[in-house]
Design a protein around this motif. Structure first.
Motif, short mmCIF file in Angstrom:
data_model
loop_
_atom_site.label_atom_id
_atom_site.label_comp_id
_atom_site.label_asym_id
_atom_site.label_seq_id
_atom_site.Cartn_x
_atom_site.Cartn_y
_atom_site.Cartn_z
N PRO A 40 -3.96 -3.13 -7.66
CA PRO A 40 -3.91 -1.68 -7.52
C PRO A 40 -3.36 -1.27 -6.16
N TYR A 41 -2.84 -0.06 -6.09
CA TYR A 41 -2.42 0.49 -4.80
C TYR A 41 -3.66 0.63 -3.93
N ASP A 42 -3.53 0.29 -2.66
CA ASP A 42 -4.64 0.41 -1.72
C ASP A 42 -4.06 0.79 -0.37
N ALA A 43 -4.50 1.88 0.18
CA ALA A 43 -4.00 2.34 1.48
C ALA A 43 -4.22 1.30 2.57
N GLU A 44 -5.18 0.40 2.39
CA GLU A 44 -5.44 -0.67 3.36
C GLU A 44 -4.31 -1.69 3.39
N SER A 51 5.65 6.06 5.22
CA SER A 51 6.07 6.18 3.82
C SER A 51 4.95 5.87 2.83
N GLY A 52 3.92 5.14 3.27
CA GLY A 52 2.85 4.75 2.36
C GLY A 52 3.19 3.56 1.49
N ALA A 94 8.06 -0.74 -3.28
CA ALA A 94 7.20 -0.25 -4.35
C ALA A 94 6.87 1.21 -4.07
N LYS A 95 6.73 1.99 -5.12
CA LYS A 95 6.44 3.41 -4.95
C LYS A 95 5.00 3.60 -4.48
N PRO A 96 4.83 4.37 -3.40
CA PRO A 96 3.47 4.62 -2.90
C PRO A 96 2.56 5.20 -3.99
N GLY A 97 1.34 4.70 -4.00
CA GLY A 97 0.35 5.19 -4.96
C GLY A 97 0.36 4.46 -6.29
#
Length: 147
Positions: A40-44, A51-52, A94-97
């Motif tokens: 999964p996407y993880d901000a960490e 850009s994220g 990869a697209k953020p989120g």
């Protein structure tokens, strides 16, 4: 070893890796020398705060783990594997989120080395984030076949 046992052993092997757990990797499909693992996407895990975008190292780890899972599920019944070489070509960020999914398959196996191809995607399944080729050493079970 029957196919379900081989799949179970491969699943246990991957799920026991603390690094895979830290990245929240999930084994989605496995069997007959192929595997699919998602993360999964993880901000960490962001490599570029502006850009994220997820760090390339996380994508690399996902593809490496997926390649090892594919080896562990091969019909020649390996009991352990380790990466010898992994070459990754990053196609785009990869697209953020969005979660990332890797698919890997063994395309050639010798007595002690499995060669694997892998592809990583975000939610745009038609546009790869990265591709990889790798070589994995493995130890066969005492009942292992020969290739």
């Amino acid at each position: 070893m029957a196919a379900p046992d081989r799949t179970k052993a491969a699943r246990q092997f991957i799920e026991a890796i603390p690094f895979s757990q830290a990245l929240s990797m999930k084994l989605d499909e496995i069997g007959e020398g192929q595997a699919t693992i998602s993360m999964p996407y993880d901000a960490e895990l962001v490599g570029d705060p502006a850009s994220g975008v997820i760090h390339g190292g996380a994508v690399s780890a996902l593809m490496d783990t997926c390649g090892g899972a594919a080896v562990m599920s091969h019909p020649d019944m390996p009991v352990a594997t380790a990466t010898i070489d992994l070459r990754i070509d990053y196609m785009r960020a990869a697209k953020p989120g969005q979660s990332i999914r890797a698919e890997a398959a063994c395309y050639h196996v010798t007595r002690s080395v499995a060669f694997v191809r892998a592809t990583a995607f975000d939610e745009d399944a038609d546009n790869p984030v990265a591709t990889a080729t790798g070589a994995f050493t493995f130890q066969r079970s005492s009942n292992g076949g020969t290739s």
